[in-house]
Design a protein around this motif. Sequence first.
Motif, PDB file in Angstrom:
ATOM      1  N   VAL A  31       3.538 -24.440  -5.498  1.00  0.00           N
ATOM      2  CA  VAL A  31       2.235 -24.843  -4.977  1.00  0.00           C
ATOM      3  C   VAL A  31       1.227 -24.436  -6.043  1.00  0.00           C
ATOM      4  O   VAL A  31       1.289 -23.326  -6.570  1.00  0.00           O
ATOM      5  N   VAL A  32       0.316 -25.345  -6.369  1.00  0.00           N
ATOM      6  CA  VAL A  32      -0.663 -25.077  -7.413  1.00  0.00           C
ATOM      7  C   VAL A  32      -2.057 -25.058  -6.795  1.00  0.00           C
ATOM      8  O   VAL A  32      -2.451 -25.976  -6.077  1.00  0.00           O
ATOM      9  N   GLU A  33      -2.780 -23.991  -7.097  1.00  0.00           N
ATOM     10  CA  GLU A  33      -4.162 -23.850  -6.654  1.00  0.00           C
ATOM     11  C   GLU A  33      -5.035 -23.902  -7.903  1.00  0.00           C
ATOM     12  O   GLU A  33      -4.786 -23.186  -8.873  1.00  0.00           O
ATOM     13  N   ARG A  34      -6.024 -24.770  -7.878  1.00  0.00           N
ATOM     14  CA  ARG A  34      -6.953 -24.904  -9.014  1.00  0.00           C
ATOM     15  C   ARG A  34      -8.358 -24.663  -8.502  1.00  0.00           C
ATOM     16  O   ARG A  34      -8.843 -25.380  -7.628  1.00  0.00           O
ATOM     17  N   ASN A  35      -8.986 -23.628  -9.020  1.00  0.00           N
ATOM     18  CA  ASN A  35     -10.340 -23.262  -8.600  1.00  0.00           C
ATOM     19  C   ASN A  35     -10.439 -23.145  -7.084  1.00  0.00           C
ATOM     20  O   ASN A  35     -11.343 -23.664  -6.452  1.00  0.00           O
ATOM     21  N   PHE A  36      -9.465 -22.448  -6.512  1.00  0.00           N
ATOM     22  CA  PHE A  36      -9.409 -22.112  -5.082  1.00  0.00           C
ATOM     23  C   PHE A  36      -9.136 -23.303  -4.168  1.00  0.00           C
ATOM     24  O   PHE A  36      -9.376 -23.238  -2.982  1.00  0.00           O
TER      25      PHE A  36
END
Length: 64
Positions: A31-36
């Motif tokens: 799972v990728v989180e980018r800038n929350f």
Amino acid sequence: MVKINGEEKAIAGKNLLEYLKEAGFEPERVVVERNFEIVPKDQLGNVTIQDEDEIEVLRFVGGG
């Protein structure tokens, strides 16, 4: 600079899906989180990493 899992990297401009594969991640297993904000799996190839992004890559580990 981009911060990935707390580590500074000079990868701005790179495609997120390409980065994951090059770094040894299995895109279908993270799972990728980018800038929350979570990046949907079907959008990983459409995201260009920008300067100042903060990215967290979360891997699921099974066990018993």
